[in-house]
Scaffold this motif. Structure first.
Motif, PDB file in Angstrom:
ATOM      1  N   ASP A   1      47.437  46.071  40.280  1.00 30.07           N
ATOM      2  CA  ASP A   1      47.067  45.823  41.821  1.00 30.07           C
ATOM      3  C   ASP A   1      46.497  44.660  41.876  1.00 30.07           C
ATOM      4  OD1 ASP A   1      43.997  46.223  42.048  1.00 30.07           O
ATOM      5  OD2 ASP A   1      44.619  48.142  41.062  1.00 30.07           O
ATOM      6  N   VAL A   2      46.608  43.925  43.204  1.00 35.22           N
ATOM      7  CA  VAL A   2      46.283  42.648  43.434  1.00 35.22           C
ATOM      8  C   VAL A   2      45.605  42.473  44.932  1.00 35.22           C
ATOM      9  CG1 VAL A   2      46.811  40.108  43.597  1.00 35.22           C
ATOM     10  CG2 VAL A   2      47.941  41.513  41.864  1.00 35.22           C
ATOM     11  N   GLU A   3      44.481  42.366  44.925  1.00 43.22           N
ATOM     12  CA  GLU A   3      43.640  41.882  46.258  1.00 43.22           C
ATOM     13  C   GLU A   3      43.919  40.426  46.405  1.00 43.22           C
ATOM     14  OE1 GLU A   3      39.751  40.355  47.802  1.00 43.22           O
ATOM     15  OE2 GLU A   3      39.400  42.299  46.701  1.00 43.22           O
ATOM     16  N   ILE A   4      44.697  40.000  47.429  1.00 45.92           N
ATOM     17  CA  ILE A   4      44.814  38.540  47.807  1.00 45.92           C
ATOM     18  C   ILE A   4      44.329  38.158  49.098  1.00 45.92           C
ATOM     19  CG2 ILE A   4      47.188  38.914  48.725  1.00 45.92           C
ATOM     20  CD1 ILE A   4      45.721  35.679  46.993  1.00 45.92           C
ATOM     21  N   PHE A   5      43.100  37.501  49.038  1.00 47.32           N
ATOM     22  CA  PHE A   5      42.276  37.113  50.167  1.00 47.32           C
ATOM     23  C   PHE A   5      42.055  35.610  50.261  1.00 47.32           C
ATOM     24  CE2 PHE A   5      37.980  38.804  52.377  1.00 47.32           C
ATOM     25  CZ  PHE A   5      38.446  38.087  53.407  1.00 47.32           C
ATOM     26  N   VAL A   6      42.835  34.869  51.006  1.00 46.67           N
ATOM     27  CA  VAL A   6      42.562  33.347  50.935  1.00 46.67           C
ATOM     28  C   VAL A   6      41.806  32.803  52.127  1.00 46.67           C
ATOM     29  CG1 VAL A   6      44.977  33.330  49.976  1.00 46.67           C
ATOM     30  CG2 VAL A   6      44.634  33.052  52.536  1.00 46.67           C
ATOM     31  N   ASN A   7      41.038  33.580  52.699  1.00 49.73           N
ATOM     32  CA  ASN A   7      39.948  33.171  53.567  1.00 49.73           C
ATOM     33  C   ASN A   7      38.705  33.884  53.579  1.00 49.73           C
ATOM     34  OD1 ASN A   7      41.100  30.689  55.685  1.00 49.73           O
ATOM     35  ND2 ASN A   7      42.729  32.619  55.409  1.00 49.73           N
ATOM     36  N   CYS A   8      38.532  34.225  52.462  1.00 52.29           N
ATOM     37  CA  CYS A   8      36.932  34.959  51.906  1.00 52.29           C
ATOM     38  C   CYS A   8      36.107  34.413  52.429  1.00 52.29           C
ATOM     39  CB  CYS A   8      37.047  35.432  50.531  1.00 52.29           C
ATOM     40  SG  CYS A   8      36.736  34.106  49.264  1.00 52.29           S
ATOM     41  N   GLY A   9      36.003  33.035  52.360  1.00 46.62           N
ATOM     42  CA  GLY A   9      34.658  32.147  52.937  1.00 46.62           C
ATOM     43  C   GLY A   9      33.542  31.597  51.959  1.00 46.62           C
ATOM     44  N   PHE A  10      33.551  32.379  50.878  1.00 43.43           N
ATOM     45  CA  PHE A  10      32.469  32.095  50.050  1.00 43.43           C
ATOM     46  C   PHE A  10      33.034  31.420  48.702  1.00 43.43           C
ATOM     47  CE2 PHE A  10      33.849  36.396  48.943  1.00 43.43           C
ATOM     48  CZ  PHE A  10      34.027  36.330  47.469  1.00 43.43           C
ATOM     49  N   GLY A  11      33.906  31.129  48.546  1.00 47.79           N
ATOM     50  CA  GLY A  11      34.374  30.472  47.073  1.00 47.79           C
ATOM     51  C   GLY A  11      35.858  30.917  46.696  1.00 47.79           C
ATOM     52  N   TYR A  12      35.820  30.324  45.336  1.00 50.56           N
ATOM     53  CA  TYR A  12      37.275  30.586  44.757  1.00 50.56           C
ATOM     54  C   TYR A  12      36.950  31.898  43.594  1.00 50.56           C
ATOM     55  CZ  TYR A  12      41.773  29.938  42.003  1.00 50.56           C
ATOM     56  OH  TYR A  12      42.752  30.011  41.394  1.00 50.56           O
ATOM     57  N   GLN A  13      37.608  32.740  43.423  1.00 46.21           N
ATOM     58  CA  GLN A  13      37.599  33.851  42.404  1.00 46.21           C
ATOM     59  C   GLN A  13      38.680  34.124  41.998  1.00 46.21           C
ATOM     60  OE1 GLN A  13      34.960  36.895  44.188  1.00 46.21           O
ATOM     61  NE2 GLN A  13      33.212  36.016  43.008  1.00 46.21           N
ATOM     62  N   VAL A  14      39.043  34.397  40.660  1.00 48.47           N
ATOM     63  CA  VAL A  14      40.023  35.126  40.168  1.00 48.47           C
ATOM     64  C   VAL A  14      39.648  35.949  39.050  1.00 48.47           C
ATOM     65  CG1 VAL A  14      42.295  34.843  38.608  1.00 48.47           C
ATOM     66  CG2 VAL A  14      41.805  33.147  40.615  1.00 48.47           C
ATOM     67  N   GLN A  15      39.784  37.155  39.212  1.00 44.49           N
ATOM     68  CA  GLN A  15      39.257  38.319  38.244  1.00 44.49           C
ATOM     69  C   GLN A  15      40.322  39.273  37.846  1.00 44.49           C
ATOM     70  OE1 GLN A  15      36.206  39.636  41.101  1.00 44.49           O
ATOM     71  NE2 GLN A  15      34.579  38.470  39.885  1.00 44.49           N
ATOM     72  N   CYS A  16      40.060  39.775  36.613  1.00 46.20           N
ATOM     73  CA  CYS A  16      41.159  40.713  36.122  1.00 46.20           C
ATOM     74  C   CYS A  16      40.438  41.640  35.485  1.00 46.20           C
ATOM     75  CB  CYS A  16      42.308  39.918  35.581  1.00 46.20           C
ATOM     76  SG  CYS A  16      43.575  41.232  34.854  1.00 46.20           S
ATOM     77  N   GLU A  17      40.669  43.053  35.410  1.00 47.33           N
ATOM     78  CA  GLU A  17      40.209  44.298  34.695  1.00 47.33           C
ATOM     79  C   GLU A  17      41.261  44.813  34.112  1.00 47.33           C
ATOM     80  OE1 GLU A  17      36.619  47.677  34.425  1.00 47.33           O
ATOM     81  OE2 GLU A  17      37.908  47.160  36.479  1.00 47.33           O
ATOM     82  N   ALA A  18      41.637  45.113  32.818  1.00 49.88           N
ATOM     83  CA  ALA A  18      42.479  45.811  32.227  1.00 49.88           C
ATOM     84  C   ALA A  18      41.680  47.132  31.781  1.00 49.88           C
ATOM     85  CB  ALA A  18      43.130  45.310  30.884  1.00 49.88           C
ATOM     86  N   VAL A  19      42.504  48.315  31.938  1.00 45.84           N
ATOM     87  CA  VAL A  19      42.153  49.733  31.877  1.00 45.84           C
ATOM     88  C   VAL A  19      42.961  50.254  30.831  1.00 45.84           C
ATOM     89  CG1 VAL A  19      41.429  51.894  32.636  1.00 45.84           C
ATOM     90  CG2 VAL A  19      40.924  49.808  34.110  1.00 45.84           C
ATOM     91  N   GLY A  20      42.419  50.618  29.630  1.00 46.62           N
ATOM     92  CA  GLY A  20      43.441  51.094  28.820  1.00 46.62           C
ATOM     93  C   GLY A  20      42.958  52.605  28.397  1.00 46.62           C
ATOM     94  N   GLU A  21      43.969  53.175  27.518  1.00 47.86           N
ATOM     95  CA  GLU A  21      43.567  54.443  27.161  1.00 47.86           C
ATOM     96  C   GLU A  21      42.132  54.945  26.508  1.00 47.86           C
ATOM     97  OE1 GLU A  21      47.946  56.803  26.826  1.00 47.86           O
ATOM     98  OE2 GLU A  21      47.089  55.551  25.002  1.00 47.86           O
ATOM     99  N   SER A  22      41.759  53.837  25.789  1.00 50.45           N
ATOM    100  CA  SER A  22      40.378  53.812  25.254  1.00 50.45           C
ATOM    101  C   SER A  22      39.396  52.833  25.326  1.00 50.45           C
ATOM    102  CB  SER A  22      40.688  53.879  23.482  1.00 50.45           C
ATOM    103  OG  SER A  22      41.436  52.778  23.130  1.00 50.45           O
ATOM    104  N   GLY A  23      39.571  52.207  26.710  1.00 46.69           N
ATOM    105  CA  GLY A  23      38.423  51.167  26.985  1.00 46.69           C
ATOM    106  C   GLY A  23      39.006  50.331  28.139  1.00 46.69           C
ATOM    107  N   THR A  24      38.027  49.410  28.535  1.00 44.76           N
ATOM    108  CA  THR A  24      38.322  48.451  29.565  1.00 44.76           C
ATOM    109  C   THR A  24      37.941  46.964  29.024  1.00 44.76           C
ATOM    110  OG1 THR A  24      36.427  48.735  30.704  1.00 44.76           O
ATOM    111  CG2 THR A  24      37.872  50.347  31.281  1.00 44.76           C
ATOM    112  N   ALA A  25      38.408  45.834  30.032  1.00 44.75           N
ATOM    113  CA  ALA A  25      38.140  44.552  29.512  1.00 44.75           C
ATOM    114  C   ALA A  25      38.305  43.965  30.935  1.00 44.75           C
ATOM    115  CB  ALA A  25      38.848  43.951  28.430  1.00 44.75           C
TER     116      ALA A  25
END
Length: 337
Positions: A225-249
């Motif tokens: 899933d991707v939230e794309i928000f190009v007028n958030c106002g506060f800055g530039y952010q690119v984040q990604c969280e992977a959820v696996g069967e035995s952990g997250t990163a």
């Protein structure tokens, strides 16, 4: 070909000018010998700051200029195909900023041209593959460090969109980065896309559907899933969280330094993609220069550009129809396996 690679840069807007600056400063082994842009005054100004570089308003003329060994394309997407085909006619390595082409049909024509040459010469500028955090996440996933991936949760935010930005471009020019990153991180193709749009943010220009929420399914059974928000106002952010069967990163939090002062704590938020991914752009160009000097591709190729275009096309259809849309991919040619 000389020991110093001669580069023709096509497009001298923000991205092209940033690449020009990197050659000879942070990226060695190459120098810009020709630049092209429809804006004659701007291209002359850029060329004036480069010793011995020629200025052109016609990309084909820049590509054919003396001393050109490789081509970097940073012009608007609709102009990419023609410039790439000119470069391939001269058997020149190409680094093309995303998107490779605005539509999958154009990307297929580029792959057909490479197939006639019997070699891959085109690389697509998906620079996230060269970012240190993304590289660490890729290593973790490949090693099975959190088990089989189930989800990728992605956030892509810009402080403000350019005046020319359209609702379609949120998908074709912004989410396309998440498309490639997901395919690369998971080693899977994207098979279907759904797009949802909340009521536009008050800061979004009139008529711009911003933000949007893009849901992608993959051939390996993961969900992105991707939230794309190009007028958030506060800055530039690119984040990604992977959820696996035995952990997250999770990557992209940007907490290199946290300041505590006067009863408050916090840190800075990057305001621009050229700041957040500065090191990635440097690594990308260094790797491309080294590979181009040997006449080969060492990064995302024309198939990756085609796959991203096909997913974007499905995403645009899904956005307009409000219906989950399957991604139609051609059979992968042997040259790209």
């Amino acid at each position: 070909m000389t020991s110093t690679l001669g580069i023709a840069v096509i497009g001298t807007g923000k991205m092209g000018s940033d690449h020009v600056r990197r050659f000879g400063r942070t990226v060695g082994g190459a120098r810009v010998v020709a630049v092209a842009d429809p804006d004659g005054d701007r291209v002359k100004e850029v060329a004036a700051g480069l010793e011995g570089a020629s200025a052109h308003t016609d990309p084909a003329a820049a590509i054919a200029a003396p001393g050109v060994d490789a081509v970097l394309i940073a012009s608007p997407g609709p102009a990419h195909e023609e410039a790439i085909l000119h470069a391939l006619e001269r058997r020149l390595p190409v680094l093309c900023e995303k998107p490779l082409t605005p539509d999958p049909a154009g990307a297929l024509r580029i792959m057909e041209a490479e197939a006639r040459l019997g070699r891959r010469l085109v690389q697509v500028g998906f620079m996230r593959r060269y970012d240190a955090e993304y590289a660490r996440l890729k290593e973790l996933l490949d090693a099975g460090g959190i088990g089989r991936p189930l989800f990728l949760h992605c956030r892509h935010r810009n402080a403000a969109s350019p005046s020319f930005f359209t609702s379609d471009m949120l998908i074709s020019d912004s989410v396309v980065h998440e498309v490639d990153a997901a395919r690369w991180l998971l080693g899977q193709e994207i098979t279907a896309v759904t797009v949802l749009s909340p009521t536009p943010a008050s800061a979004a220009p009139e008529g711009l559907l911003d933000p949007r929420f893009v849901l992608m399914e993959t051939s390996g059974g993961a969900v992105v899933d991707v939230e794309i928000f190009v007028n958030c106002g506060f800055g530039y952010q690119v984040q990604c969280e992977a959820v696996g069967e035995s952990g997250t990163a999770r990557i992209g939090d940007g907490h290199a330094m946290v300041v505590q002062s006067a009863g408050r704590w916090g840190g800075e938020i990057d305001q621009d993609f050229t700041v957040r991914f500065a090191d990635a752009y440097d690594r990308q160009l260094r790797r491309w220069v080294a590979a181009a000097a040997l006449g080969r591709v060492d990064g995302p190729d024309a198939w990756d550009g085609y796959a991203a275009a096909a997913v974007s096309e499905a995403g645009l259809t899904a956005a307009r129809s409000g219906v989950r849309t399957q991604v139609e991919l051609a059979q992968r040619p042997a040259l790209y396996r």
